[in-house]
Each structure stands twice: as C-alpha cells, then as structure tokens.
Design a protein around this motif. Structure first.
Motif, PDB file in Angstrom:
ATOM      1  N   ALA A 176       0.835  -1.208   0.000  1.00 19.17           N
ATOM      2  CA  ALA A 176       0.000   0.000   0.000  1.00 19.17           C
ATOM      3  C   ALA A 176       0.867   1.255   0.000  1.00 19.17           C
ATOM      4  O   ALA A 176       0.566   2.246  -0.674  1.00 19.17           O
ATOM      5  CB  ALA A 176      -0.931  -0.008   1.209  1.00 19.17           C
ATOM      6  N   VAL A 177       1.955   1.219   0.750  1.00 22.77           N
ATOM      7  CA  VAL A 177       2.895   2.352   0.781  1.00 22.77           C
ATOM      8  C   VAL A 177       3.495   2.572  -0.608  1.00 22.77           C
ATOM      9  O   VAL A 177       3.548   3.698  -1.116  1.00 22.77           O
ATOM     10  CB  VAL A 177       4.000   2.103   1.822  1.00 22.77           C
ATOM     11  CG1 VAL A 177       5.101   3.146   1.696  1.00 22.77           C
ATOM     12  CG2 VAL A 177       3.426   2.115   3.231  1.00 22.77           C
ATOM     13  N   ALA A 178       3.939   1.488  -1.228  1.00 26.13           N
ATOM     14  CA  ALA A 178       4.550   1.601  -2.551  1.00 26.13           C
ATOM     15  C   ALA A 178       3.549   2.128  -3.579  1.00 26.13           C
ATOM     16  O   ALA A 178       3.880   2.996  -4.396  1.00 26.13           O
ATOM     17  CB  ALA A 178       5.087   0.235  -2.985  1.00 26.13           C
ATOM     18  N   ALA A 179       2.314   1.629  -3.515  1.00 26.61           N
ATOM     19  CA  ALA A 179       1.294   2.067  -4.465  1.00 26.61           C
ATOM     20  C   ALA A 179       0.939   3.537  -4.278  1.00 26.61           C
ATOM     21  O   ALA A 179       0.538   4.217  -5.234  1.00 26.61           O
ATOM     22  CB  ALA A 179       0.041   1.206  -4.308  1.00 26.61           C
ATOM     23  N   SER A 180       1.102   4.037  -3.054  1.00 30.79           N
ATOM     24  CA  SER A 180       0.766   5.428  -2.749  1.00 30.79           C
ATOM     25  C   SER A 180       1.955   6.369  -2.928  1.00 30.79           C
ATOM     26  O   SER A 180       1.823   7.574  -2.714  1.00 30.79           O
ATOM     27  CB  SER A 180       0.247   5.529  -1.313  1.00 30.79           C
ATOM     28  OG  SER A 180      -0.916   4.734  -1.149  1.00 30.79           O
ATOM     29  N   ASN A 181       3.124   5.813  -3.259  1.00 29.27           N
ATOM     30  CA  ASN A 181       4.335   6.603  -3.507  1.00 29.27           C
ATOM     31  C   ASN A 181       4.736   7.424  -2.280  1.00 29.27           C
ATOM     32  O   ASN A 181       5.076   8.604  -2.368  1.00 29.27           O
ATOM     33  CB  ASN A 181       4.143   7.520  -4.715  1.00 29.27           C
ATOM     34  CG  ASN A 181       5.463   8.052  -5.248  1.00 29.27           C
ATOM     35  OD1 ASN A 181       6.507   7.407  -5.118  1.00 29.27           O
ATOM     36  ND2 ASN A 181       5.422   9.230  -5.849  1.00 29.27           N
ATOM     37  N   VAL A 182       4.698   6.770  -1.124  1.00 23.99           N
ATOM     38  CA  VAL A 182       5.063   7.389   0.142  1.00 23.99           C
ATOM     39  C   VAL A 182       6.392   6.785   0.599  1.00 23.99           C
ATOM     40  O   VAL A 182       6.690   5.625   0.297  1.00 23.99           O
ATOM     41  CB  VAL A 182       3.972   7.143   1.203  1.00 23.99           C
ATOM     42  CG1 VAL A 182       4.310   7.833   2.510  1.00 23.99           C
ATOM     43  CG2 VAL A 182       2.623   7.602   0.694  1.00 23.99           C
ATOM     44  N   ALA A 183       7.166   7.546   1.340  1.00 22.47           N
ATOM     45  CA  ALA A 183       8.398   7.032   1.951  1.00 22.47           C
ATOM     46  C   ALA A 183       8.088   6.504   3.349  1.00 22.47           C
ATOM     47  O   ALA A 183       7.010   6.748   3.910  1.00 22.47           O
ATOM     48  CB  ALA A 183       9.445   8.133   2.024  1.00 22.47           C
ATOM     49  N   ILE A 184       9.033   5.776   3.919  1.00 24.90           N
ATOM     50  CA  ILE A 184       8.955   5.384   5.317  1.00 24.90           C
ATOM     51  C   ILE A 184      10.231   5.847   6.016  1.00 24.90           C
ATOM     52  O   ILE A 184      11.273   6.020   5.387  1.00 24.90           O
ATOM     53  CB  ILE A 184       8.761   3.863   5.511  1.00 24.90           C
ATOM     54  CG1 ILE A 184       9.965   3.084   4.980  1.00 24.90           C
ATOM     55  CG2 ILE A 184       7.458   3.398   4.876  1.00 24.90           C
ATOM     56  CD1 ILE A 184       9.965   1.605   5.384  1.00 24.90           C
ATOM     57  N   GLU A 185      10.117   6.022   7.308  1.00 19.66           N
ATOM     58  CA  GLU A 185      11.241   6.512   8.084  1.00 19.66           C
ATOM     59  C   GLU A 185      12.056   5.372   8.678  1.00 19.66           C
ATOM     60  O   GLU A 185      11.499   4.394   9.174  1.00 19.66           O
ATOM     61  CB  GLU A 185      10.712   7.392   9.227  1.00 19.66           C
ATOM     62  CG  GLU A 185      11.789   7.968  10.132  1.00 19.66           C
ATOM     63  CD  GLU A 185      11.192   8.721  11.307  1.00 19.66           C
ATOM     64  OE1 GLU A 185      11.453   9.936  11.408  1.00 19.66           O
ATOM     65  OE2 GLU A 185      10.465   8.106  12.116  1.00 19.66           O
ATOM     66  N   VAL A 186      13.363   5.513   8.628  1.00 22.69           N
ATOM     67  CA  VAL A 186      14.273   4.675   9.393  1.00 22.69           C
ATOM     68  C   VAL A 186      14.669   5.515  10.606  1.00 22.69           C
ATOM     69  O   VAL A 186      15.352   6.536  10.475  1.00 22.69           O
ATOM     70  CB  VAL A 186      15.499   4.264   8.571  1.00 22.69           C
ATOM     71  CG1 VAL A 186      16.478   3.468   9.426  1.00 22.69           C
ATOM     72  CG2 VAL A 186      15.064   3.456   7.352  1.00 22.69           C
ATOM     73  N   SER A 187      14.187   5.106  11.770  1.00 22.14           N
ATOM     74  CA  SER A 187      14.299   5.927  12.971  1.00 22.14           C
ATOM     75  C   SER A 187      15.188   5.260  14.003  1.00 22.14           C
ATOM     76  O   SER A 187      14.980   4.098  14.370  1.00 22.14           O
ATOM     77  CB  SER A 187      12.907   6.148  13.574  1.00 22.14           C
ATOM     78  OG  SER A 187      13.005   6.719  14.866  1.00 22.14           O
ATOM     79  N   THR A 188      16.125   6.045  14.508  1.00 18.81           N
ATOM     80  CA  THR A 188      17.016   5.523  15.545  1.00 18.81           C
ATOM     81  C   THR A 188      16.408   5.625  16.938  1.00 18.81           C
ATOM     82  O   THR A 188      17.017   5.182  17.912  1.00 18.81           O
ATOM     83  CB  THR A 188      18.365   6.264  15.535  1.00 18.81           C
ATOM     84  OG1 THR A 188      18.134   7.671  15.761  1.00 18.81           O
ATOM     85  CG2 THR A 188      19.083   6.070  14.211  1.00 18.81           C
ATOM     86  N   ALA A 189      15.211   6.181  17.051  1.00 20.30           N
ATOM     87  CA  ALA A 189      14.606   6.369  18.376  1.00 20.30           C
ATOM     88  C   ALA A 189      14.425   5.051  19.113  1.00 20.30           C
ATOM     89  O   ALA A 189      14.538   5.003  20.342  1.00 20.30           O
ATOM     90  CB  ALA A 189      13.253   7.074  18.231  1.00 20.30           C
ATOM     91  N   GLY A 190      14.131   3.984  18.374  1.00 19.39           N
ATOM     92  CA  GLY A 190      13.924   2.696  19.027  1.00 19.39           C
ATOM     93  C   GLY A 190      15.137   2.205  19.794  1.00 19.39           C
ATOM     94  O   GLY A 190      15.005   1.443  20.760  1.00 19.39           O
ATOM     95  N   LEU A 191      16.326   2.638  19.389  1.00 17.63           N
ATOM     96  CA  LEU A 191      17.541   2.250  20.115  1.00 17.63           C
ATOM     97  C   LEU A 191      17.566   2.828  21.515  1.00 17.63           C
ATOM     98  O   LEU A 191      18.271   2.312  22.387  1.00 17.63           O
ATOM     99  CB  LEU A 191      18.779   2.693  19.335  1.00 17.63           C
ATOM    100  CG  LEU A 191      19.002   2.006  17.985  1.00 17.63           C
ATOM    101  CD1 LEU A 191      20.107   2.707  17.201  1.00 17.63           C
ATOM    102  CD2 LEU A 191      19.331   0.533  18.176  1.00 17.63           C
ATOM    103  N   ARG A 192      16.783   3.885  21.740  1.00 23.57           N
ATOM    104  CA  ARG A 192      16.725   4.523  23.053  1.00 23.57           C
ATOM    105  C   ARG A 192      15.481   4.095  23.840  1.00 23.57           C
ATOM    106  O   ARG A 192      15.199   4.673  24.889  1.00 23.57           O
ATOM    107  CB  ARG A 192      16.738   6.054  22.886  1.00 23.57           C
ATOM    108  CG  ARG A 192      17.916   6.554  22.037  1.00 23.57           C
ATOM    109  CD  ARG A 192      18.058   8.070  22.079  1.00 23.57           C
ATOM    110  NE  ARG A 192      16.916   8.779  21.532  1.00 23.57           N
ATOM    111  CZ  ARG A 192      16.738   9.037  20.231  1.00 23.57           C
ATOM    112  NH1 ARG A 192      17.612   8.606  19.331  1.00 23.57           N
ATOM    113  NH2 ARG A 192      15.679   9.702  19.836  1.00 23.57           N
ATOM    114  N   LYS A 193      14.755   3.128  23.312  1.00 26.57           N
ATOM    115  CA  LYS A 193      13.532   2.624  23.947  1.00 26.57           C
ATOM    116  C   LYS A 193      13.754   1.190  24.427  1.00 26.57           C
ATOM    117  O   LYS A 193      14.774   0.566  24.122  1.00 26.57           O
ATOM    118  CB  LYS A 193      12.363   2.679  22.951  1.00 26.57           C
ATOM    119  CG  LYS A 193      12.148   4.044  22.308  1.00 26.57           C
ATOM    120  CD  LYS A 193      11.890   5.143  23.324  1.00 26.57           C
ATOM    121  CE  LYS A 193      11.647   6.479  22.622  1.00 26.57           C
ATOM    122  NZ  LYS A 193      11.476   7.596  23.572  1.00 26.57           N
ATOM    123  N   PRO A 194      12.799   0.621  25.177  1.00 21.60           N
ATOM    124  CA  PRO A 194      12.978  -0.746  25.684  1.00 21.60           C
ATOM    125  C   PRO A 194      13.237  -1.787  24.609  1.00 21.60           C
ATOM    126  O   PRO A 194      13.926  -2.780  24.861  1.00 21.60           O
ATOM    127  CB  PRO A 194      11.658  -1.021  26.414  1.00 21.60           C
ATOM    128  CG  PRO A 194      11.210   0.323  26.880  1.00 21.60           C
ATOM    129  CD  PRO A 194      11.600   1.259  25.775  1.00 21.60           C
TER     130      PRO A 194
END
Length: 259
Positions: A176-194
């Motif tokens: 669905a993301v690809a069909a809608s021509n949207v990007a996704i984020e690669v986020s480093t925030a998870g490294l600071r979470k549980p």
C-alpha cells in the motif's frame, strides 16, 4: 548525506527550540535537518501536541533557525497523527503554511495509545493490536496525505511483539505504501527505547526495499543532544537492506540523494 527529519520542541514533548537542534546538527556535520513537531489534533488537546494557536510561533522559530544557520538547510515540517475520519484536518493544516514535508504517524488506535506505557500493553491482545495498528497505518499510506511514515513498527517499543508470523501483514502494508508513492522513516529512536532496535526491523526494511519504497532518516529527537543520534547504525542497516539513497523534501516535492 545525513538528513534528520524528526525532532520536537518545547511546544510539545520536547525541550529546546529549532535553533538549539540546528546548533547540534552543525556541530555533528549533518547535511540537512527538518523540524517536525507534533501537529495539533483536530478534536482534542493533549500535553504532547501543539495547540492550533502554537503554529505561528512554531513556524517563526523555524524561520529564525534558518536565518541563524544559513549554511544548514532546515526544512519546515510536522509530525501528524493519522486518525481515520479526520483526513480533512490534515488537508486544512497543509494549506496553512508552505510546509516542506509531513511525517504521518499512528499513535492512537481508538482510545488506546500505542506508545504510552508498557502497563497499557500488558493487558492487551498483542497480536490483535499489531494487526489493528497496521490496518490504520495502511490507511495512512493510502490517504496520500503524508510524505513519509514515521517509526513504522512503533508497537514494538515496549517489547510486546506478536507471536504470529507477521510477514504477510508487513508485505500488504508496504504494498500500500509503494502504491501510494510514500516514503517510510528509518528511525534511531527505538535504540533509546525498551525494544533497543531501530524502527523498522531489518525484516520490514528488506521488504520495503524489494518494493522500492524510499526512506527518510530520523532521530525523533526530543532533546537537542539526540539530533542525528546513532545515524551510523541507521545507515548501516539501510545499506545492508540494499538502500543507497534517501529522500529529501522541499515544499512537499521529493528527490533522492546518495546515502
């Protein structure tokens, strides 16, 4: 290029102002940043979203940062909660200022807040909540209201992970993301979470790459010190999954630059 498109100010649940984040970005040699504070909600006020009356202040702060650090491209963005049925509010926001990008995010599943606390998750059907999350996340992609979707697998924040194999769920959502021509984020925030893991997982990101979904980078910094945090790890993951470019936005127009 190192481009951090996710950071929050003292108007919401962050500390500091755009000039403070820009200073750290310059010191760390980032090529570009984008401010993306939590946009006002259409139907309620919280202690971690801007009020509509804050928008003028926020835009002014970003403009002052741009003027103070002309050597650093600083983009004007928002992180906007996608809530089904409230799409017109996002369109209203889009018309208010000359934004460079919108990050779409899913925090609310009805009244359930995905990233509020581990205690909230402890009494939930984890697999069902994950499925519900990706159903709403897919709706966000199909709305085409956003330029990139933030922290894609946010439900893993407190380490409550599904028992079932979610490969097909990820695949369907990313199609669905690809069909809608949207990007996704690669986020480093998870490294600071549980969960101690980048959002999204390597499995998820490999599927995204196979489907030619572009990526943005973000630290989700809530304090200036976290600007660009762990970007070396994010870049390594992205390259491992086959990416060699990231998305950059200007006035909601995307181009791809070398990672």
């Amino acid at each position: 290029m190192f481009i951090d498109y996710h950071m929050h100010t003292e108007l919401t649940d962050g500390t500091g102002r755009p000039v403070d984040y820009a200073l750290v970005a310059v010191e760390r040699g980032l090529d570009e940043i984008g401010c993306s504070d939590h946009a006002p909600l259409a139907d309620r006020e919280t202690d971690w979203h801007m009020k509509k009356s804050d928008l003028e202040t926020y835009v002014g702060w970003v403009r002052r940062a741009q003027a103070k650090f002309p050597q650093l491209p600083i983009k004007l963005g928002l992180e906007i909660d996608f809530i089904p049925g409230r799409e017109d509010w996002v369109r209203d926001l889009a018309a208010m200022y000359p934004w460079d990008f919108f990050l779409g995010s899913v925090h609310y599943l009805g009244e359930f807040n995905v990233d509020s606390s581990a205690e909230d998750w402890a009494t939930e059907d984890v697999d069902a909540r994950w499925r519900e999350y990706f159903d709403v996340w897919t709706q966000a992609a199909r709305s085409r209201l956003f330029d990139s979707l933030a922290h894609p697998d946010l439900p893993k924040k407190f380490n409550f992970r599904p028992k079932a194999d979610f490969t097909n769920v990820f695949e369907d959502a990313l199609r669905a993301v690809a069909a809608s021509n949207v990007a996704i984020e690669v986020s480093t925030a998870g490294l600071r979470k549980p969960c101690k893991e980048i959002y999204p997982s390597e499995q998820f990101l490999r599927i995204a790459r196979r489907l030619n979904v572009p990526i943005t980078l973000g630290s989700d910094a809530h304090v200036p010190h976290d600007v660009g945090a762990d970007f070396g790890k994010a870049v390594t993951l992205a390259r491992t999954c086959g990416y060699d470019k990231i998305a950059r936005f200007t006035l909601r127009k995307r181009d791809l630059v070398k990672l």
